[in-house]
Design a protein around this motif. Structure first.
Motif: not given
Lengths: 592, 695
Positions: B192-220
């Motif tokens: 999300i290459p867009i300004f406002r550091e808190y919102e950008r960081t939050s979005t990126t953290v959400v992505n990391s936070y859900v990625a392993p579980r989503v990835s496992r689920y899709i693989t399963d």
């Protein structure tokens, strides 16, 4: 006839929705950062007598603040002198509004020739002239230094705009385009309110709407009275301090409140508060009333509609000439910290009556910084306003929150990236201050450090903060939070600046370091769960030294494990040592 | 054959569509919350049992709640966050504002990455995109080393001004990979290459936070499909109303947060366009929440301001109680009120509805499951809107007397009014809540509801839709024939969609056409590459370009689409014109002479999919609905003040072309449509029911 309980609830929803529509319009259309990014504005609908019926959930500082202004307008013009197409403008602490930055716009709403409501709003304008950019001179000693003073006037008389008045306003401020852009946003918002209200009247009938507005006032009054009845009758006293008035630095300013709980009413007697002071921390009566309303709103259930009925059971005694009801032309621009201090004094008093509903000492904030000058890249004049949140006091069962605007302004912070794209500054640090939260069974919130470096040749700096001398108090055995500080780091010197200061010239490369205060703790620190201390240490909220020295919890360097045995010994020793050792060290709940 | 599978909180809905024959098969099975792919398996097995062959399934589109649930249940990954040194507390500092300023006891949501897993790295890029402090690689390596053995599952890198210059973020990624070669790393400048550091960081953290579980689920899920002999193209529904490949979903799962609700709106847009409605308000009301959305000119409104996991109060979402995700998401107003909302008398003697809900346990009183507090559903039953003997198609019998006495005892007696007035009060207040939500998406955004049709779905929506339409003067209400599997059907109507954004702040008068064409061409090249991977034909690719614009000095942007055709100076002046118009519409004023800024450029690239044909039925010779009458009952309507005898129709037996005049009730197997007096309904050739509001 009494209002129908069902229609009243339906109209409560509708009127609140309408106030929110006004608020959305104002925030989104405004031009200035302070209205747009920090939301320093409020919209409301009033009945034809000026009572506030419905306010958008906006800035707490503005709670009910429009009432005194709208009533002043009604007093000057009277319903019979008002016409369709009139829009009123005013500001000023001595005629019902607040500090001069806050400009009020009001639109009387007519239905079949009768005044049925008044849609109004108040917005903080970025610059209204006066002695410093941003119009909040921390060293002002009279109102005239704070900006342009607008008498109650018709900006529009029957749809005809008063061009002279507009020219007059624009000629007296530093950023005429921004001022007028924000006033236009205020005008758009009251028009939305007017249109929406007429639709409601057409749908439900004028009589029903009027009855329901009365019903809503009675309802909030009744709910508030019912809640007051649950508080034990008695007299509760509380105090709070401001560091100083911004002029006489060695002299703290004392606020005192005597709260009398008498069955279904509350009296807030402010007579023992200091007399009005030379500096700009005096608070106009409208803001005093608003601050009382705010402190109580935080204690009362959240679902009581915020209207003048909710304030009706409160009697406020604020003698003329006191800090909280000053005489013309005392300076008032820095009253936001006074407002927080009044709320704090009230919480302090009521902590004796409702200990589980209050916060311990909370930083008065946010710390405001203004930088104004010419950006030599663009050649244009700029005014930057930026807030920085303090730590909040701990509660009976939860730690205080860190780095938030806690009391009456509840503004949004400015994103670092937005600030640097628009102004010639660089923010080099924005972080929590370790060990700044007051110790307690529940810990105070942490203060914040924000460092700003100037990137243009020269600018003028103004600061408004408090708690640089008096740190927020702890409650029921909790400790004070850490006080804040202002430091100006120049190439060859380090200057400590007072909490309120203005007209400081800064040069390219200078670094302004602002630390806000931490909140006070709640309860005995020796009773804090070692598990929470451990979390605090690994999450950089407190140091290992503080865990040991203040909380009596021994955490080993290196592996960061809690040494339970050593902790128990140390806590017992500290408890025994404590003069007021009415409580023993608690059972350790940690199991590892 | 193409399959749509929508996993909801209660049911897993499956739609199987045969493109050749137009045959549509629908299945509704219970969701299996602990391993949701099991519910998918169960559904497909049932489909096989009905004679569908695994080999015939070529395409599956899927909506799931796994990403959202990871956050709501706080069951996401252990994430490490890298920030610019001095900004480590960014997640906790947030936006400085408290969610509810009037609540001294409120806490803020705990950051998804605790402070102990945040590492600040010495570096700095300035607001022009220039490096002013080089990244200290040595210190960065030390920080990375320190994370060894801590069980980190995913990494987020979000540095200041990386949207202007991503080199430092990329370098940190390289360094992380040198120590953690398998690491899942999200860079804010990628996501999300867009300004406002808190919102950008939050979005990126959400992505990391859900990625392993989503990835496992899709693989399963892929594995279990393969085990069943299905090797389809599998697509995951995105929050923006498009679908994405499983590979993209695994790396950028923040895009699937609002997967489920998006599908319902997409279906409304598609069905609406078939019926000739381009401007639609969607109204989806269930037991505990209601969701309102807007479709304009056939396209759902999209927003980039969204918080996942935020608390919904009776009338609004409390901002600041969730985690900001600044990615395009179908713009829905969600309110915490539905059929299960409880009615009560407060200490000020006012009748209130919600925010407490009886939910499915203890459920409304009339369900007979032990609920004692009267709800909206109980009031619907007492007023005659619902049929005690035909709820969920008769699968469940409702206790009307129980509902009546609960309202009598808890509401009517306390207010000193009769039970019917109390029940009507409950409905009117519930409707006031709904109207508030509908206004948030219409009048608050400058849309006139009179220019829209409303599409009502969800169990409780069609019951009050006509009354709401009357209030807001919405001329038509559509209750879709396939209301019960509306969202799953939407999965088959959706296109593949890739979004691109670049922060590009210029005064409109100073925009270099060549520069922005360069940016858009780069987006298009990337889009083509991605869509080719999705096996989309070049002929089926469509791009839509837009700009986030504002008056200079403002900090809220409006997204303005570019008009069709190549972007040149003329298109740019149209863009500015359209911005002034949009500003006038939304905010009731414009500033003609004031400089206009473009802040960001956006492009959506679509791979247009083949849509299921909506089945057309033969119109009946007669508009007379008499043959479908089940019986008649007394129903109490708002504003009538007496019971009116109303015909009750069996929705399944109504024929296309039939007209039903109010007062009347149409009972469907999964919902009930109330037609108040003076309103009337017509069955269209798709068997949708269209209610007309008198103007």
């Amino acid at each position: 006839m009494a209002a129908n309980p069902i229609t009243t609830e339906v109209l409560r929803n509708a009127l609140y929705t309408l106030a929110e529509e006004m608020q959305v319009t104002l925030v989104k259309t405004a031009l200035s950062i302070i209205v747009k990014e920090t939301g320093d504005c409020s919209c409301a609908l009033h009945d034809a007598r000026g009572n506030q019926i419905s306010q958008a959930s906006a800035l707490p500082m503005h709670l009910g603040i429009l009432t005194t202004a709208v009533k002043a307008i009604l007093e000057k013009y009277g319903a019979s002198e008002m016409n369709e197409g009139d829009i009123y403008i005013m500001n000023g602490p001595y005629r019902g509004a607040s500090h001069l930055n806050d400009i009020v716009i009001a639109l009387p709403i007519f239905f079949e020739g009768h005044l049925v409501s008044i849609a109004a709003n108040i917005a903080h304008h970025q610059d209204v002239g006066g002695m410093t950019p941003g119009s909040m001179p921390g060293n002002a000693t009279e109102l005239f230094q704070e900006g342009i003073n607008i008498p109650i006037s018709k900006l529009y008389a029957a749809d005809i705009v008063n061009e002279t008045l507009i020219e007059m306003l624009k000629a007296n401020v530093r950023l005429p385009g921004v001022l007028w852009g924000d006033i236009e946003a205020q005008l758009a918002a009251v028009k939305i309110g007017g249109r929406g209200f007429i639709n409601l009247v057409k749908k439900y009938g004028a009589k029903t709407v009027m009855e329901s507005m009365d019903g809503l006032l009675h309802y909030s009054e009744l709910r508030t009275q019912n809640e007051i009845e649950t508080i034990t009758n008695g007299i509760y006293e509380g105090v709070a301090f401001l560091d100083n008035d911004g002029i006489t630095f060695e002299q703290p300013v004392r606020l005192h409140v005597k709260v009398t709980v008498d069955d279904r009413s509350l009296t807030f007697d402010l007579s023992k508060t200091d007399k009005q002071v030379k500096g700009p921390v005096n608070m106009d009566y409208a803001s005093t009333r608003s601050s009382v309303a705010y402190a109580m709103a935080g204690i009362m259930p959240e679902d009581i509609p915020h209207n003048d009925g909710a304030i009706a059971p409160y009697k406020i005694i604020a003698p003329k000439g006191c800090l909280l009801n000053p005489n013309f032309p005392a300076a008032v621009n820095a009253r936001s910290h006074t407002s927080g201090a009044l709320a704090m004094a009230i919480l302090n008093a009521l902590s004796q009556a409702v200990p589980d509903k209050v916060m311990a000492g909370t930083g008065l904030g946010p710390g405001i910084l203004l930088v104004g000058g010419v950006d030599n890249q663009t050649g244009k004049y700029f005014t930057l306003v930026e807030g920085n949140g303090p730590g909040a006091g701990a509660r009976a069962n939860i730690d205080g929150i860190s780095g938030k605007d806690v009391f009456c302004s509840n503004t949004l912070g400015t994103p670092v990236e937005a600030e640097e794209m628009d102004y010639p500054v660089m923010i080099e640090r924005y972080e929590l201050i370790k060990d700044s939260g007051g110790a307690g069974k529940f810990r105070g919130g942490l203060g914040v450090r924000r460092d700003l470096r100037l990137l243009t040749d020269e600018a003028v700096l103004t600061m408004q903060s408090d708690n640089l001398i008096n740190a927020p108090d702890g409650l029921f055995g909790g400790s004070k939070g850490m006080n804040g500080s202002h430091i100006l780091l120049k190439e060859k010197e380090k200057i400590s600046m007072p909490g309120k200061c203005g007209e400081i010239r800064i040069q390219a490369g200078d670094l302004v370091i602002r630390n806000t205060a931490g909140g006070g703790g709640y309860g005995n620190p020796l009773e804090r769960d070692p598990e929470l201390i451990y979390e605090d240490v690994i999450n950089e909220k407190i140091s290992i030294e503080s865990a040991r020295n203040t909380y009596g919890v021994v955490i080993q360097e290196g592996n960061l494990q809690v040494d339970l045995a050593a902790t128990k010994l140390l806590r017992n020793k500290k408890a025994a040592k404590s003069m007021a050792s009415q409580s023993q060290a608690p059972e350790l709940s940690i199991q590892k | 054959m193409r399959v749509g599978i929508d996993i909801g909180g209660t049911f897993t809905d499956t739609i199987i569509y045969d493109d050749d024959t137009g045959k549509l098969e629908t299945l509704k099975l219970p969701t299996t919350p602990n391993n949701p792919e099991k519910g998918v398996e169960n559904s497909l097995h049932k489909a096989f049992y009905k004679g569908i062959s695994p080999h015939d399934i070529s395409h599956i589109a899927h909506a799931c709640t796994i990403a959202t649930n990871s956050i709501i249940e706080r069951k996401g990954a252990k994430v490490a966050l890298f920030t610019t040194a001095g900004f480590e507390d960014i997640l906790e500092l947030g936006k400085m504002r408290r969610p509810d300023p009037y609540d001294f006891l409120q806490d803020i949501p705990q950051p998804l990455v605790p402070r102990r897993l945040v590492r600040g790295v010495p570096e700095r890029v300035n607001s022009k995109g220039d490096v002013v402090t080089e990244l200290d690689e040595q210190k960065t390596m030390l920080a990375i080393d320190g994370l060894k053995g801590m069980g980190i599952e995913a990494f987020t890198v979000s540095l200041l001004f990386s949207f202007l210059n991503p080199t430092h973020e990329q370098l940190v990624k390289k360094l992380i990979l040198s120590k953690f070669p398998q690491a899942h790393i999200t860079l804010s400048s990628d996501l999300i290459p867009i300004f406002r550091e808190y919102e950008r960081t939050s979005t990126t953290v959400v992505n990391s936070y859900v990625a392993p579980r989503v990835s496992r689920y899709i693989t399963d899920l892929e594995r279990s499909l393969n085990n069943m002999g299905i090797e389809p193209d599998l697509y995951i529904m995105r929050s923006n109303g498009g679908v994405m490949s499983t590979n993209t979903a695994k790396t950028q799962p923040a895009h699937i947060i609002e997967s489920g609700p998006a599908a319902g709106v997409i279906e409304a847009a598609y069905l609406g366009s078939q019926m000739g409605f381009k401007d639609i308000i969607t109204f989806d009301m269930g037991g505990t929440t209601a969701k309102m959305g807007i479709i304009r000119n056939g396209l759902p409104e999209i927003t980039s301001h969204f918080e996942v996991g935020a608390i919904a109060r009776s009338s609004q979402i409390l901002t600041g109680t969730g985690y900001p995700v600044m990615l395009p998401v179908i713009d829905l107003c969600e309110i915490g009120a539905g059929g299960g909302s409880i009615a009560w008398i407060d200490s000020g003697n006012l009748l209130r509805v919600g925010p407490q809900s009886a939910g499915s346990d203890p459920a409304p009183v009339c369900y007979g499951k032990g609920g004692t507090e009267p709800t909206v559903t109980d009031a619907n039953l007492v007023l005659g809107y619902l049929n005690a003997d035909f709820f969920l198609g008769g699968d469940m019998k409702l206790d009307k007397e129980g509902a009546y006495s609960a309202i009598e005892e808890k509401i009517a007696n306390k207010l000193g009014i009769d039970v019917i007035a109390a029940a009507l009060g409950i409905i009117e207040i519930s409707n006031a809540n709904m109207i508030r939500g509908l206004k948030v998406v219409t009048t608050s955004r400058g849309f006139d509801p009179r220019e829209f049709a409303m599409m009502a779905f969800g169990g409780a929506g069609p019951c009050c839709a006509a009354e709401l339409a009357l209030n807001l003067q919405i001329p038509k209400v559509i209750v879709p024939a396939t209301a019960s599997v509306h969202s799953a059907l939407g999965l088959l109507s959706t296109d593949i969609r890739h979004d691109f954004v670049a922060t590009n702040k210029h005064l409109a008068t100073e925009i270099d056409v060549q520069e922005i064409n360069g940016i858009f061409n780069k987006f298009s090249a990337e889009g083509i590459t991605l869509l080719e991977k999705d096996r989309v034909n070049i002929d089926d690719m469509v791009t839509k370009r837009s700009a986030d614009m504002r008056y200079s000095g403002q900090s809220y942007e409006i997204n303005i689409p570019f008009r069709e055709g190549e972007i040149n100076n003329e298109r740019l002046s149209c863009l500015v014109e359209d911005f002034h118009d949009a500003h006038e519409r939304i905010y009731a004023h414009t500033m003609p002479g004031h400089p206009v800024e473009v802040v960001a450029l956006r492009q959506a690239t679509f791979g247009v999919s083949r849509k299921p044909d909506v089945k057309i039925y033969e119109m009946s010779d007669s508009d007379e609905p008499g043959h479908a009458i089940k019986d008649a009952r007394d129903v109490y309507y708002s504003g009538v003040e007496t019971f009116l005898t109303s015909q009750c129709y069996d929705g399944a037996r109504l024929l296309p072309g039939n007209e039903v005049s109010g007062p009347a009730i149409i009972e469907m197997s999964d919902t009930t449509i109330v037609i108040p007096p003076e309103q009337s309904a017509k069955v269209d050739k798709y068997r949708n029911i269209i209610i007309s509001t008198p103007s």
